[in-house]
Design a protein around this motif. Structure first.
Motif, PDB file in Angstrom:
ATOM      1  N   VAL A 126       0.707  -1.004   0.027  1.00 53.68           N
ATOM      2  CA  VAL A 126       0.080  -0.069   0.055  1.00 53.68           C
ATOM      3  C   VAL A 126       0.781   1.062  -0.066  1.00 53.68           C
ATOM      4  CG1 VAL A 126      -1.539   1.327   1.168  1.00 53.68           C
ATOM      5  CG2 VAL A 126      -1.706  -1.266   1.381  1.00 53.68           C
ATOM      6  N   VAL A 127       0.697   2.252  -0.963  1.00 53.73           N
ATOM      7  CA  VAL A 127       1.672   3.118  -1.111  1.00 53.73           C
ATOM      8  C   VAL A 127       0.735   4.640  -1.371  1.00 53.73           C
ATOM      9  CG1 VAL A 127       3.405   1.791  -2.184  1.00 53.73           C
ATOM     10  CG2 VAL A 127       1.867   3.017  -3.662  1.00 53.73           C
ATOM     11  N   ASP A 128       1.381   5.734  -1.187  1.00 60.27           N
ATOM     12  CA  ASP A 128       0.993   7.137  -1.644  1.00 60.27           C
ATOM     13  C   ASP A 128       1.945   7.146  -2.980  1.00 60.27           C
ATOM     14  OD1 ASP A 128      -0.842   7.430   0.228  1.00 60.27           O
ATOM     15  OD2 ASP A 128       0.397   8.674   1.427  1.00 60.27           O
ATOM     16  N   TYR A 129       1.308   7.722  -3.946  1.00 60.01           N
ATOM     17  CA  TYR A 129       2.095   7.749  -5.391  1.00 60.01           C
ATOM     18  C   TYR A 129       1.618   9.005  -6.007  1.00 60.01           C
ATOM     19  CZ  TYR A 129       3.174   6.698 -10.301  1.00 60.01           C
ATOM     20  OH  TYR A 129       3.480   6.719 -11.456  1.00 60.01           O
ATOM     21  N   SER A 130       2.452   9.691  -6.508  1.00 60.69           N
ATOM     22  CA  SER A 130       2.153  10.839  -7.519  1.00 60.69           C
ATOM     23  C   SER A 130       3.394  10.907  -8.435  1.00 60.69           C
ATOM     24  CB  SER A 130       2.229  12.294  -6.605  1.00 60.69           C
ATOM     25  OG  SER A 130       3.451  12.518  -5.876  1.00 60.69           O
ATOM     26  N   VAL A 131       3.100  11.754  -9.481  1.00 61.62           N
ATOM     27  CA  VAL A 131       3.887  12.062 -10.564  1.00 61.62           C
ATOM     28  C   VAL A 131       4.200  13.676 -10.725  1.00 61.62           C
ATOM     29  CG1 VAL A 131       4.338  11.868 -12.885  1.00 61.62           C
ATOM     30  CG2 VAL A 131       3.425   9.878 -11.729  1.00 61.62           C
ATOM     31  N   LYS A 132       5.299  14.089 -10.965  1.00 61.04           N
ATOM     32  CA  LYS A 132       5.578  15.648 -11.249  1.00 61.04           C
ATOM     33  C   LYS A 132       6.035  15.583 -12.728  1.00 61.04           C
ATOM     34  CE  LYS A 132       5.953  17.084  -6.444  1.00 61.04           C
ATOM     35  NZ  LYS A 132       6.921  17.790  -5.818  1.00 61.04           N
ATOM     36  N   VAL A 133       5.683  16.745 -13.493  1.00 58.73           N
ATOM     37  CA  VAL A 133       6.341  16.813 -14.734  1.00 58.73           C
ATOM     38  C   VAL A 133       6.423  18.446 -14.803  1.00 58.73           C
ATOM     39  CG1 VAL A 133       5.629  17.173 -17.358  1.00 58.73           C
ATOM     40  CG2 VAL A 133       5.015  15.107 -15.852  1.00 58.73           C
ATOM     41  N   ASP A 134       8.039  18.811 -14.850  1.00 58.30           N
ATOM     42  CA  ASP A 134       8.338  20.157 -14.756  1.00 58.30           C
ATOM     43  C   ASP A 134       8.061  20.714 -13.411  1.00 58.30           C
ATOM     44  OD1 ASP A 134       9.390  19.972 -17.391  1.00 58.30           O
ATOM     45  OD2 ASP A 134       7.483  20.739 -18.348  1.00 58.30           O
ATOM     46  N   GLY A 135       8.022  19.804 -12.218  1.00 53.52           N
ATOM     47  CA  GLY A 135       7.648  20.305 -10.940  1.00 53.52           C
ATOM     48  C   GLY A 135       6.190  20.364 -10.550  1.00 53.52           C
ATOM     49  N   GLU A 136       5.324  20.207 -11.777  1.00 51.32           N
ATOM     50  CA  GLU A 136       3.713  20.279 -11.222  1.00 51.32           C
ATOM     51  C   GLU A 136       3.186  18.676 -10.991  1.00 51.32           C
ATOM     52  OE1 GLU A 136       1.873  22.510 -14.291  1.00 51.32           O
ATOM     53  OE2 GLU A 136       3.103  24.256 -13.900  1.00 51.32           O
ATOM     54  N   VAL A 137       2.643  18.531  -9.990  1.00 54.05           N
ATOM     55  CA  VAL A 137       1.891  17.345  -9.858  1.00 54.05           C
ATOM     56  C   VAL A 137       0.799  17.205 -11.148  1.00 54.05           C
ATOM     57  CG1 VAL A 137       0.424  15.934  -8.464  1.00 54.05           C
ATOM     58  CG2 VAL A 137       2.278  17.505  -7.409  1.00 54.05           C
ATOM     59  N   GLN A 138       0.822  15.717 -11.754  1.00 56.33           N
ATOM     60  CA  GLN A 138      -0.050  15.501 -12.443  1.00 56.33           C
ATOM     61  C   GLN A 138      -1.243  14.837 -12.129  1.00 56.33           C
ATOM     62  OE1 GLN A 138       0.642  16.552 -16.062  1.00 56.33           O
ATOM     63  NE2 GLN A 138       2.011  17.624 -14.764  1.00 56.33           N
ATOM     64  N   GLY A 139      -2.754  15.488 -12.198  1.00 58.52           N
ATOM     65  CA  GLY A 139      -3.692  14.849 -11.665  1.00 58.52           C
ATOM     66  C   GLY A 139      -3.626  14.626 -10.331  1.00 58.52           C
ATOM     67  N   GLU A 140      -4.526  13.853  -9.878  1.00 58.68           N
ATOM     68  CA  GLU A 140      -4.701  13.877  -8.216  1.00 58.68           C
ATOM     69  C   GLU A 140      -3.538  12.630  -7.818  1.00 58.68           C
ATOM     70  OE1 GLU A 140      -6.598  15.364  -6.055  1.00 58.68           O
ATOM     71  OE2 GLU A 140      -7.187  16.906  -7.738  1.00 58.68           O
ATOM     72  N   PRO A 141      -3.195  12.758  -6.783  1.00 60.39           N
ATOM     73  CA  PRO A 141      -2.089  11.916  -6.207  1.00 60.39           C
ATOM     74  C   PRO A 141      -2.716  10.690  -5.833  1.00 60.39           C
ATOM     75  CG  PRO A 141      -1.549  13.747  -5.014  1.00 60.39           C
ATOM     76  CD  PRO A 141      -3.054  14.185  -5.846  1.00 60.39           C
ATOM     77  N   HIS A 142      -2.320   9.595  -5.939  1.00 65.70           N
ATOM     78  CA  HIS A 142      -2.972   8.054  -5.331  1.00 65.70           C
ATOM     79  C   HIS A 142      -2.732   7.898  -3.898  1.00 65.70           C
ATOM     80  CE1 HIS A 142      -3.857   7.191  -9.593  1.00 65.70           C
ATOM     81  NE2 HIS A 142      -3.146   7.668 -10.003  1.00 65.70           N
ATOM     82  N   LEU A 143      -3.673   8.021  -3.194  1.00 64.47           N
ATOM     83  CA  LEU A 143      -3.467   7.902  -1.643  1.00 64.47           C
ATOM     84  C   LEU A 143      -3.966   6.189  -1.434  1.00 64.47           C
ATOM     85  CD1 LEU A 143      -4.520  11.126  -0.284  1.00 64.47           C
ATOM     86  CD2 LEU A 143      -2.241  10.520  -1.062  1.00 64.47           C
ATOM     87  N   ASP A 144      -2.997   5.876  -0.317  1.00 67.54           N
ATOM     88  CA  ASP A 144      -3.551   4.297  -0.085  1.00 67.54           C
ATOM     89  C   ASP A 144      -3.753   3.614  -1.201  1.00 67.54           C
ATOM     90  OD1 ASP A 144      -3.382   4.921   2.588  1.00 67.54           O
ATOM     91  OD2 ASP A 144      -5.279   5.883   2.546  1.00 67.54           O
TER      92      ASP A 144
END
Length: 526
Positions: free
Chosen positions: A165-183
């Motif tokens: 179980v993870v918290d997961y996010s992606v950044k492009v050019d320093g900006e978070v893309q979409g909503e972070p995936h929590l749990d």
């Protein structure tokens, strides 16, 4: 009524229809009178409005209304009288609606192509033949165990096959893309997530955060397509898999009960049944998780039960693959121009399906060349099948229809309700009829064609990979749709805007049948 038909293309026709002015004017006069009886106008009592006043106020609209109705009924009569195999909704243009003149209009439409059937005995059909091996059963047993995997928390670094179980996010050019995936939970190494994330969590410990490069899809005003980003994952929990033992409880979950063990409290009896102590032979390994097999023991019964179910699945899959091979051989053996409207309908269905699966607007669902080729093959096959059904006089057998319905309703807790629903719903009944008719068609072709048995494995047959596809040779010169054409029209589901099911049956007698299934096959129950 005067009718003339002009051939404007290999599959396109232009029909000109003239309805006598007397019939047209009589209907207009009747419509004016009926309107006068029910209309309310200032200064007049209801039902006492002079016909001249009604004509003055509503004459033009009433004339157009009558003309529309007369065009529809006259077109149906003309198609039936001329015995035209019309498909699609015609494009109608009014030529003359002037008072005192014949009502004249034109209708442009496509017709079904003439299908010159080959000698069915010249067809070659490949049919998969497979046997279920002990290794296949072993694999299936392990698959059943994995379906009942238990997950236990562990305090160690992540390994392949763990559930995390993870918290997961992606950044492009320093900006978070979409909503972070929590749990967010997934099994490592199961291809449930992108490969970069799958690999990044291996070796992580609870509470650790890790960054890693990842390629993502992004569509915006500035960037479109694949871009490089930075993923960040924080590990929150790790669970290791634990597979259930092959014991009485496991077997009973699949309906296999050892009556001898169940009726005895003596441990010796249980051991004799083939579920005794696995350490009795001095080997502490799990032997691929397979305990000793006693003659007639529960494991042997369970494996026999698994084999029986696998055999049933194999037979169904082999029949489906053989059916597919029959249809493919029909498509390869026949070349003729395809009606554009039918191809467009199928392409629209593919767009709808892709949009639904991908969760994008339909205008963003683009189909590739392979899909276009498969769609044209499907349309070609259905037209050939329709011709065979009609020429051979094939009809869905009532007994087989009833038997198929009984197969469908058998698994339900209230089969009577499902049965009544099928018999009471024309579309559902036609679906059953179609399946039976296809079975009879396949049997008919197999009785004539040369059938080649192709050795295959159980897995390949049930996954549809037992026989590789052969290319469909589709001559450019005979297809209404040249390569590269992408049919820019976007009709409604099932092509309803361009082709209403109740008016596009395209039967040879020009008489539309109800429902899309009847359009393709044109058969009836015996």
């Amino acid at each position: 009524m005067q009718v003339s038909v002009e051939t404007t293309g290999s599959l396109t026709r232009k029909m000109t229809v003239a309805v006598p002015s007397t019939e047209f004017e009589d209907r207009v006069a009747n419509r004016v009178r009926s309107t006068a009886r029910k209309v309310s106008l200032p200064g007049f009592r209801r039902g006492r409005v002079p016909l001249g006043e009604v004509e003055r106020r509503f004459g033009a609209s009433l004339r157009n209304e009558v003309a529309s109705e007369l065009v529809q009924s006259s077109l149906e009569d003309a198609v039936r009288r001329e015995n035209i195999p019309l498909i699609g909704t015609p494009s109608v243009e009014l030529v003359n609606v002037d008072p005192g003149a014949d009502l004249e209009f034109t209708a442009t439409f496509e017709v079904l192509p003439e299908v010159d059937l080959v000698d069915l005995s010249t067809l070659r059909v490949r049919k998969p033949v497979a046997e279920i091996s002990e290794a296949d059963i072993d694999e299936m047993v392990e698959s059943l165990r994995k379906q009942r995997t238990e997950w236990n928390p562990v305090e160690r670094p992540v390994a392949v096959d763990d559930r995390v179980v993870v918290d997961y996010s992606v950044k492009v050019d320093g900006e978070v893309q979409g909503e972070p995936h929590l749990d967010f939970a997934f099994v490592v190494g199961s291809a449930q997530v992108v490969a970069e994330l799958d690999g990044a969590v291996v070796g992580m410990s609870i509470g650790e955060t890790r960054a890693f490069p990842v390629t993502v899809q992004r569509d915006s005003d500035k960037t479109s397509g694949e871009v490089e980003g930075i993923g960040e994952v924080a590990l929150k929990s790790v669970e290791a898999p634990s597979l259930p033992e092959l014991d009485g409880a496991f077997f009973e979950a699949f309906g296999v009960v050892d009556e001898a063990a169940a009726s005895s409290d003596d441990p010796a009896d249980f051991a004799a049944s083939g579920q005794g102590d696995e350490e009795s032979d001095g080997d502490t390994s799990e032997r691929d998780h397979i305990p000793p097999v006693g003659v007639g023991g529960p494991l042997e019964k369970f494996r026999a039960n698994v084999r029986e179910r696998m055999q049933a699945e194999l037979e169904v899959a082999a029949r489906n693959e053989t059916r597919r091979q029959v249809m493919a051989s029909l498509a390869r053996a026949h070349a003729f121009e395809l009606p554009r409207v039918l191809v467009e309908e199928e392409l629209e269905q593919e767009r709808q399906r892709m949009a639904q699966v991908m969760g994008v607007p339909i205008e963003h669902s683009h189909l590739g060349d392979v899909v276009h080729q498969r769609v044209r093959e499907r349309v070609r096959t259905r037209l050939v099948v329709r011709e065979i059904v009609q020429r051979e006089g094939l009809q869905a057998d009532d007994e087989r229809i009833r038997a198929r319905i009984e197969e469908i309703v058998a698994p339900y807790e209230q089969p009577d309700e499902v049965r009544n629903w099928i018999y009471g719903d024309e579309e559902q009944l036609q679906r059953v009829e179609l399946g039976v008719l296809e079975d009879q068609l396949v049997e008919h072709i197999l009785s004539l064609a040369t059938v080649e048995s192709v050795p295959a494995s159980y897995r390949d047959v049930v996954t549809g990979n037992s026989i590789p596809d052969l290319p469909v040779e589709e001559p450019r010169s005979t297809d209404a749709d040249p390569e590269g054409s992408r049919f820019e029209r976007s009709d409604g589901d099932e092509g309803r805007e361009a082709s209403d099911p109740d008016t596009t049956a395209g039967e040879r007698e020009g008489k539309p049948r109800k429902g899309r299934l009847r359009r393709w096959f044109g058969g009836s129950r015996s």
